[in-house]
Design a protein around this motif. Sequence first.
Motif, mmCIF file in Angstrom:
data_model
loop_
_atom_site.group_PDB
_atom_site.id
_atom_site.type_symbol
_atom_site.label_atom_id
_atom_site.label_comp_id
_atom_site.label_asym_id
_atom_site.label_seq_id
_atom_site.Cartn_x
_atom_site.Cartn_y
_atom_site.Cartn_z
ATOM 1 N N SER A 115 9.012 -75.677 24.900
ATOM 2 C CA SER A 115 9.837 -76.494 24.012
ATOM 3 C C SER A 115 10.771 -75.611 23.188
ATOM 4 N N PRO A 116 11.999 -76.057 22.962
ATOM 5 C CA PRO A 116 12.918 -75.289 22.106
ATOM 6 C C PRO A 116 12.506 -75.335 20.632
ATOM 7 N N ILE A 117 11.617 -76.242 20.290
ATOM 8 C CA ILE A 117 11.155 -76.358 18.901
ATOM 9 C C ILE A 117 10.083 -75.297 18.656
ATOM 10 N N ARG A 118 10.353 -74.426 17.686
ATOM 11 C CA ARG A 118 9.445 -73.312 17.437
ATOM 12 C C ARG A 118 8.813 -73.345 16.044
ATOM 13 N N THR A 119 9.259 -74.233 15.175
ATOM 14 C CA THR A 119 8.683 -74.332 13.834
ATOM 15 C C THR A 119 8.579 -75.797 13.428
ATOM 16 N N VAL A 120 7.787 -76.051 12.407
ATOM 17 C CA VAL A 120 7.662 -77.406 11.878
ATOM 18 C C VAL A 120 8.989 -77.859 11.282
ATOM 19 N N SER A 177 7.038 -85.424 4.808
ATOM 20 C CA SER A 177 8.077 -84.487 5.241
ATOM 21 C C SER A 177 9.438 -85.152 5.375
ATOM 22 N N GLY A 178 9.445 -86.490 5.434
ATOM 23 C CA GLY A 178 10.694 -87.194 5.680
ATOM 24 C C GLY A 178 11.059 -87.234 7.145
ATOM 25 N N ALA A 179 10.146 -86.742 7.992
ATOM 26 C CA ALA A 179 10.399 -86.789 9.436
ATOM 27 C C ALA A 179 10.498 -88.246 9.887
ATOM 28 N N GLN A 180 11.279 -88.470 10.937
ATOM 29 C CA GLN A 180 11.459 -89.825 11.463
ATOM 30 C C GLN A 180 11.017 -89.887 12.917
ATOM 31 N N ALA A 181 9.817 -89.362 13.127
ATOM 32 C CA ALA A 181 9.267 -89.348 14.477
ATOM 33 C C ALA A 181 8.723 -90.715 14.849
ATOM 34 N N ASN A 182 8.903 -91.086 16.099
ATOM 35 C CA ASN A 182 8.332 -92.308 16.644
ATOM 36 C C ASN A 182 6.894 -91.983 17.054
ATOM 37 N N LEU A 183 5.925 -92.601 16.400
ATOM 38 C CA LEU A 183 4.523 -92.282 16.643
ATOM 39 C C LEU A 183 4.014 -93.046 17.862
ATOM 40 N N VAL A 184 3.604 -92.308 18.867
ATOM 41 C CA VAL A 184 3.190 -92.885 20.144
ATOM 42 C C VAL A 184 1.673 -92.781 20.275
ATOM 43 N N PRO A 185 0.962 -93.925 20.379
ATOM 44 C CA PRO A 185 -0.499 -93.881 20.476
ATOM 45 C C PRO A 185 -0.976 -93.617 21.902
ATOM 46 N N ALA A 195 0.180 -72.996 8.112
ATOM 47 C CA ALA A 195 -0.409 -74.273 7.710
ATOM 48 C C ALA A 195 0.706 -75.196 7.250
ATOM 49 N N VAL A 196 0.574 -76.479 7.514
ATOM 50 C CA VAL A 196 1.579 -77.452 7.065
ATOM 51 C C VAL A 196 1.733 -77.367 5.550
ATOM 52 N N SER A 197 0.664 -77.002 4.844
ATOM 53 C CA SER A 197 0.708 -76.921 3.383
ATOM 54 C C SER A 197 1.683 -75.866 2.875
ATOM 55 N N GLU A 198 2.061 -74.907 3.725
ATOM 56 C CA GLU A 198 3.050 -73.909 3.326
ATOM 57 C C GLU A 198 4.422 -74.543 3.155
ATOM 58 N N LEU A 199 4.634 -75.652 3.823
ATOM 59 C CA LEU A 199 5.884 -76.407 3.695
ATOM 60 C C LEU A 199 5.695 -77.618 2.789
ATOM 61 N N LEU A 200 4.542 -78.278 2.921
ATOM 62 C CA LEU A 200 4.226 -79.473 2.139
ATOM 63 C C LEU A 200 2.990 -79.185 1.283
ATOM 64 N N PRO A 201 3.172 -78.758 0.040
ATOM 65 C CA PRO A 201 2.029 -78.390 -0.807
ATOM 66 C C PRO A 201 0.978 -79.493 -0.881
#
Length: 327
Positions: free
Chosen positions: A138-143, A179-187, A241-247
């Motif tokens: 994947s070209p995505i390498r960070t959160v 995070s304000g992400a607008q991901a479509n959550l797929v179950p 850790a996600v907490s490094e971006l989102l305390p």
Amino acid sequence: MNRRHAIQTLAALAAVPALSPLRSALAQAWPDKPVRLLLSQPPGSGPDNIARLLSERLYPRWGQAVVIENKPGGQNTVGAQAAARSPADGYNFYFATTAALVTNTFLFKQLPYDPAKDFVPVAFIARSPFGILVKADSPIRTVEELIARSKATPGTFTLGNEGPRTFGGMIARLFNARSGAQANLVPYVSVGVSAQNLMGGHVDAIVADVASTAQLAKQGRLRLLAVTSDKRLADWPQVPAVSELLPDFDMVGWFAIVAPAGTPTAAVERVNRDINALLADEEVAGRIATIGPIAAPGYSPAQTGDFLKREHARWAQITKEIDILPE
């Protein structure tokens, strides 16, 4: 005088902790038959593997077998109900999950058991962190890149999970919200299916427990972008850790042993002592780590109970934040 002396003697005996030798004798006599450890997960699952590891190590200490009984289904409700209805005789214990003891309270309008009233805490076992993963190429390498990509294509970027009312699904919803992400959550019906779909390019990323996906990440088939624990994991120091971006983002599953309410204190204390001794053993902790979770020794029954109360209060706020209502 003899009568008065007898009354005084009885009063003195009542004031002295005379039950402590009896309690000690009961503790030494226990167990004198096999002990049942009930689980809400199927054989071969992470919790089952940990329970069987502990049961193997407890046998030499107790001289009695620890019989594992699996009762999966109903988002842990089948096993939890069976455990709650088991005899409180010191020979029935429940290897419980976050869902069974805390989050189900906020997911069901009615539960066939009461997590707070039907059980007494025995021991805390381990924490089970989750992660956000993408396909290896994947070209995505960070959160941060994942969040940016989802905002650039709102509703198009897909984030797989086990469903809105599962632990992984609620982590995904909380991640979107904070995070304000607008991901479509797929179950998906399971982590295994979501991982296969991720590797097949049918979804952009997934939220899944590290235990279930670590091998695929180590094989280079998936890439672990971040973990959902409050700190980085010892086995994955390079993964933030996600907490490094989102305390204050600390979303991990956990396992604890509880027993039916009314279970003798002597049995509870003996199980707590021996479980903690095993969890503090480097070899045992290492084997648990290879399964995925992180052993957490040292909790007394009271400390385990306090932890459960804090988790209940924390999840009361989280479920409100992500608009989860009981059904």
